[in-house]
Enzyme design. Structure first.
Site, PDB file in Angstrom:
ATOM      1  CD  GLU A   1      -3.068  -1.087   2.330  1.00 27.22           C
ATOM      2  OE1 GLU A   1      -2.915  -0.292   3.032  1.00 27.22           O
ATOM      3  OE2 GLU A   1      -4.009  -1.887   2.250  1.00 27.22           O
TER       4      GLU A   1
ATOM      5  CG  HIS B   1      -9.448   6.980   6.232  1.00 31.89           C
ATOM      6  ND1 HIS B   1     -10.379   6.020   5.997  1.00 31.89           N
ATOM      7  CD2 HIS B   1      -8.347   6.338   6.335  1.00 31.89           C
ATOM      8  CE1 HIS B   1     -10.089   4.737   6.288  1.00 31.89           C
ATOM      9  NE2 HIS B   1      -8.810   5.174   6.262  1.00 31.89           N
TER      10      HIS B   1
END
Length: 501
Positions: A116, A341
């Protein structure tokens, strides 16, 4: 109103990964009580897609994980905390495997790992393809439910901390329509983040900053509240009445997905050596600028180079959610835009989750261990819950601790009824969207802090509060912490990006 009095040894606020993992490591002779607004499947942890970062893959090691974490944190990580995090990560994965968390495996039977943003190695383990949080929380919640020393108060509202002159001694809770004072040897705050202070967030409706706000009222030290992470790729929808955006996991980019502008052109190449896999703050700012430049409300994620069978197997949740909206990601580009987030800052803790107040611990998103610095490295959040949840349990130990006279820490009146504060919530979100977003100005932050103080003062002036207004009070308190902390840092760092305009 008559207040019921209850006792436990350990009181855990919240029922996500951090609280569950801590509870499962607490001495079984101690009584543990969970208080949660809803239940485990409405926690932020349940929604986590990507996975858990740990140096368990071939050619990887904790020192490399350390380097990537420090770099993503923009020089503001606590290196001692990061060393604890990365060195203990492989052990936590093994513990979860023994607990029967169903991690995805490679064809040779080893753990499947992916890459990621910000990671230079594939080290993110995952479960259920893109449902790591759900599979992990489900497994741990089932294990906790089998423990005789663990009880759950679901659909119960945590209204504030109890303390005496020396220590935190419990919490004030509204449960089953009854106000309760719960005294405890210690309280562990695992109440999650404060995403609902923004109009677009990946967080569920319960993420109203309750842990941070209660700790602030009680006098606990907070840290790094200016750092708020925006995920680069929330699914863009023109109408989103719930306020919660569906997350398009960074793991898609780890599997080769590309970011394209409205003209179908890549725009991350040349902006960072890792291109689409640059740290989240870099990618989010690049997308925001591209949207401003083009006047288009989103950019696009292109994963069409992968086949349908692969996408359905590796990303079943994302595939199904997109298909339900008429997007078939093996042929259609996914419209995405940055969305709030993760709260990087929170209640300041030491290496065993201990806070500045004796008797109070904090683990998970409402804590600031120092491992994230100015910007969280992808998939370090679930890992942080595990490492510091277990260390918290070890610090609590098994001996007795004194309890003092319980007094509510600066909590306004409480009546438990319903009340409507949607206007105040809309005002909080408008200020945060405008002044505490991806790109900020010092003038805007100062203006926002002034406006937020007015909102908070008006909420505090109420003589009595129901759940709605107490949640809104917590939102305003958390938002003010973000704005004031950001206004106090004139230089840019990580997720806190300040321009002179």
């Amino acid at each position: 109103m008559t207040v019921e009095h209850h006792e436990t040894d350990v009181l855990i606020i919240g029922c996500g990964l951090a609280g569950l993992y801590a509870a499962l490591h607490i001495d079984p002779r101690l009584r543990v009580l969970f208080v949660t607004k809803e239940n485990a499947d409405t926690s932020i942890s349940w929604l986590a897609q990507g996975g858990i970062a740990a140096a368990v893959g071939a050619g990887d090691d904790p020192e490399l994980h350390l380097r990537d974490t420090l770099e993503a944190g923009a020089g503001l990580c606590d290196e001692a905390a990061v060393r604890v995090l990365v060195s203990e990560a492989p052990r936590e994965i093994e513990i979860l495997r023994r607990m029967a968390v169903p991690f995805d495996l490679a064809p040779d039977g080893t753990l499947s790992v992916t890459r990621e943003g910000g990671h230079r190695h594939s080290r993110v383990v995952h479960a259920g393809g893109d449902a790591t949080g759900r599979e992990t929380v489900k497994t741990l919640a089932a294990a906790a439910g089998e423990r005789d020393n663990i009880r759950f108060w679901e659909r119960s509202f945590f209204a504030g901390l109890l303390r005496d002159a020396e220590r935190v001694t419990g919490a004030y809770v509204w449960s089953g329509g009854v106000p309760c004072a719960v005294s405890a040897r210690c309280v562990i705050l695992c109440a999650g983040g404060a995403g609902r202070i923004y109009s677009r967030t990946t967080n569920p409706a319960v993420a109203t900053g309750d842990g941070v706000a209660a700790a602030r009222r009680a006098g606990a030290e907070l840290k790094n509240m200016e750092f708020v992470q925006f995920h680069p790729t929330g699914l863009y929808e023109e109408r989103m009445p719930s306020g919660r955006a569906f997350l398009i996991s960074e793991a898609l980019r780890g599997e080769g997905a590309l970011l394209l502008n409205a003209a179908g052109e890549r725009f991350m190449a040349g902006r960072h050596e890792l291109a689409e896999l640059a740290p989240r703050d870099v990618v989010s700012r690049a997308i925001a600028r591209e949207m401003t430049r083009s006047g288009h409300p989103c950019v696009y994620l292109d994963v069409t180079a992968k086949g349908k069978a692969f996408l359905q197997r590796r990303f079943p949740t994302i595939y199904a959610e997109c298909a339900a909206r008429g997007l078939y990601i093996e042929r259609d580009r996914i419209p995405v835009a940055p969305v709030q987030h993760y709260m990087v800052g929170g209640v300041a803790t030491g290496l065993y989750a201990e806070t500045s107040l004796p008797g109070l611990y904090a683990v998970g998103e409402n804590a600031c261990t120092g491992v994230h610095g100015a910007n969280r490295l992808a998939s370090n959040s679930m890992l942080e819950c595990l490492v510091f949840g277990r260390r918290c349990a070890a610090h609590i130990g098994g001996g007795a601790a004194p309890r003092g006279k319980a007094e509510i820490a600066a909590l306004p009146g409480w009546q438990g009824g319903g009340d409507d504060t949607e206007g105040e919530r809309a005002a909080i979100r408008a200020v945060c969207d405008r002044d505490a977003g991806i790109i900020r100005t010092l003038r805007g932050l100062e203006r926002g802090a002034t406006e937020m103080r007015g909102i908070l003062d008006a909420l505090q002036a109420r003589q009595t509060h129901g759940r709605d207004s107490l949640e809104t009070l917590n939102m305003a308190s958390a938002a003010l912490c973000v704005l004031e902390s950001a206004a106090g840092r004139p230089e840019s760092a990580g997720t806190h990006y300040v321009t002179g305009a």
